[in-house]
Design an enzyme around this catalytic site. Structure first.
Site, mmCIF file in Angstrom:
data_model
loop_
_atom_site.group_PDB
_atom_site.id
_atom_site.type_symbol
_atom_site.label_atom_id
_atom_site.label_comp_id
_atom_site.label_asym_id
_atom_site.label_seq_id
_atom_site.Cartn_x
_atom_site.Cartn_y
_atom_site.Cartn_z
ATOM 1 N N LYS A 284 -27.738 17.281 -30.923
ATOM 2 C CA LYS A 284 -27.827 15.992 -30.259
ATOM 3 C C LYS A 284 -26.353 15.763 -29.366
ATOM 4 C CE LYS A 284 -29.859 13.706 -34.440
ATOM 5 N NZ LYS A 284 -29.481 13.051 -35.694
ATOM 6 N N GLU B 60 -38.229 5.187 -34.656
ATOM 7 C CA GLU B 60 -38.611 6.161 -33.871
ATOM 8 C C GLU B 60 -40.303 6.352 -33.570
ATOM 9 O OE1 GLU B 60 -36.735 9.701 -35.710
ATOM 10 O OE2 GLU B 60 -34.763 8.731 -35.152
ATOM 11 N N GLU C 118 -34.427 19.837 -42.625
ATOM 12 C CA GLU C 118 -33.296 19.477 -42.146
ATOM 13 C C GLU C 118 -32.343 18.571 -42.977
ATOM 14 O OE1 GLU C 118 -32.243 15.949 -38.657
ATOM 15 O OE2 GLU C 118 -33.968 17.280 -38.428
#
Length: 431
Positions: free
Chosen positions: A343, A210, A291
């Protein structure tokens, strides 16, 4: 007069940012307009996610081919949707859901249904000569558009890196700025500053899936410390200009009811002990969001975590909720978490994605629109974040064009709309 009838649907196998195949779909209208979209793919996946259909033929792409999903689009979905109006997004998605008939889209593949669902939205927007974000806003009567706060993954551990850090993502959120463009600039400056901090310490500055750095740091706290040094070096203030966010991806180190941190000398924690460990980090550092703080099946632990931190910071469910309105409803009922990661490939259609976003909003949960670690040049999530006024977007670091394509699309949208940047207003406890 709109010529909105779908006359053809085609899919093909393309490559994602990890060099693995994924699916791209085109929806073609009577007017000649073409809508195109690609399905992303995750590395650390929740067990209740909709199924990404892979061929499993080891002689092609090491078993990761998506020819079956492509064939499902070119035959079954083609038959199902050709002749329909592209403006009926909900009806198109419901037809695919009904035809598939499984709980997790294992017949057609969520990668097949999602690519078509998004391509249809792109085609409909183009046919109406609307930007995609505006078309998405119109689907649910969203009248206010806002620019999201980016959650930038600049340091990686866990499943996203080959190092000794357990927590998967260490992120920055530039909250103390008046525009998305300024927030993005601050993030980029911190990213470059972090590179120099790591270099000075003789640490690796190669980037992961990422775009974040994955140096061999000794502990989770050391990862936080180097980011704070980078923020200071750029002249910004941690705790006011820029906040920190963590993605623990705890399911990855949850074994037999214990949380085992290899980077901390194989220390093991019970649910409540690990929640207390996280609360300790929040007390010590300017962390505004965590998260997947606990395992996706550890609802009791999540309940305790929410009771001790839920009024102070954002507690985001990713593997916990998997963008699924039914599972999110359980979270709302049991007062678990206060935010959902969105998502769209976890659920497989735009309609169900919007259902999850608006269910969260109606119940005071924040929404974070997210990429996956396997991405393409497709920047639909940028339009989704603005068109639903989601408030936050998580789309990786400040390098790699598969990540930057989303940031660049947000810059274009901000220029076009002059939409308000959420900044500190997005978070509890930030003034």
């Amino acid at each position: 007069m709109f010529m909105s009838q779908i006359v053809d649907i085609r899919a093909r196998e393309i490559l994602d940012s990890r060099g693995n195949p994924t699916i791209e779909a085109d929806v073609i209208l009577e007017s000649g307009v073409v809508g195109r979209a690609c399905a992303p793919s995750g590395a650390s996946t929740g067990s209740r996610e909709a199924l990404e259909l892979r061929d499993g033929d080891k002689s092609r792409y090491l078993g990761k081919g998506v020819r079956t999903a492509v064939q499902n689009v070119n035959s079954s979905i083609h038959e199902l949707l050709v002749g329909q109006s592209v403006f009926e997004q909900k009806a198109l998605d419901e037809k695919m859901i009904a035809f598939d008939g499984t709980e997790n889209k294992s017949k057609l593949g969520a990668n097949a249904t999602l690519a078509v669902s998004l391509a249809a939205a792109h085609a409909a927007a183009a046919e109406q000569k609307l930007p995609l974000f505006q078309y998405i806003a119109n689907l649910r009567g969203q009248t206010t558009l806002t620019m999201p706060v980016p959650m930038m993954n600049i340091l990686n551990g866990g499943a996203h890196a080959d190092n000794t850090v357990d927590i998967q993502e260490f992120m920055i959120e530039p909250v103390g700025f008046t525009s998305f463009a300024e927030a993005l600039r601050a993030g980029a400056e911190v990213f470059h500053s972090l590179k120099s901090v790591l270099k000075k310490q003789g640490l690796n500055t190669a980037v992961g899936d990422e775009g974040g750095f994955a140096p061999n740091l000794r502990s989770n706290e050391e990862a936080i410390t180097v980011i704070l040094q980078a923020i200071e070096q750029t002249g910004y203030k941690a705790g006011s200009d820029i906040m920190l966010a963590l993605d623990c991806a705890s399911s990855e180190f949850y074994k037999n009811g214990q949380y085992i941190l290899e980077g901390e000398g194989n220390k093991s924690f019970t649910s409540n002990q690990f929640a207390d460990y996280l609360a300790g980090l929040v007390k010590q550092y300017p962390i505004i969001s965590i998260e997947d703080g606990l395992d996706e099946s550890d609802w009791e632990g999540w309940s305790y975590l929410t009771s001790i931190l839920g009024d102070k910071i954002q507690l985001v469910g990713d593997d916990l909720f998997v963008t699924n309105p039914k599972i999110l409803q359980r979270g709302i009922d049991e007062k678990v978490g206060n935010s959902i990661l969105i998502k769209y490939n976890q659920i497989g259609t735009l309609t169900e994605t919007l259902d999850a976003i608006y269910l969260a909003k109606a119940n005071g949960y924040t929404t974070v629109i997210s990429h996956r670690s396997g991405e393409t040049e497709d920047s639909t999530i940028a339009d989704l974040a603005v068109g639903t006024a989601a408030g936050q977007i998580k789309t990786g670091s400040l390098c790699r064009s598969d990540r930057v394509s989303k940031y660049n699309q947000l810059l274009r949208i901000e220029e076009l709309t002059k939409a308000v940047y959420r900044g500190k207003a997005e978070f509890k406890g930030l003034k």
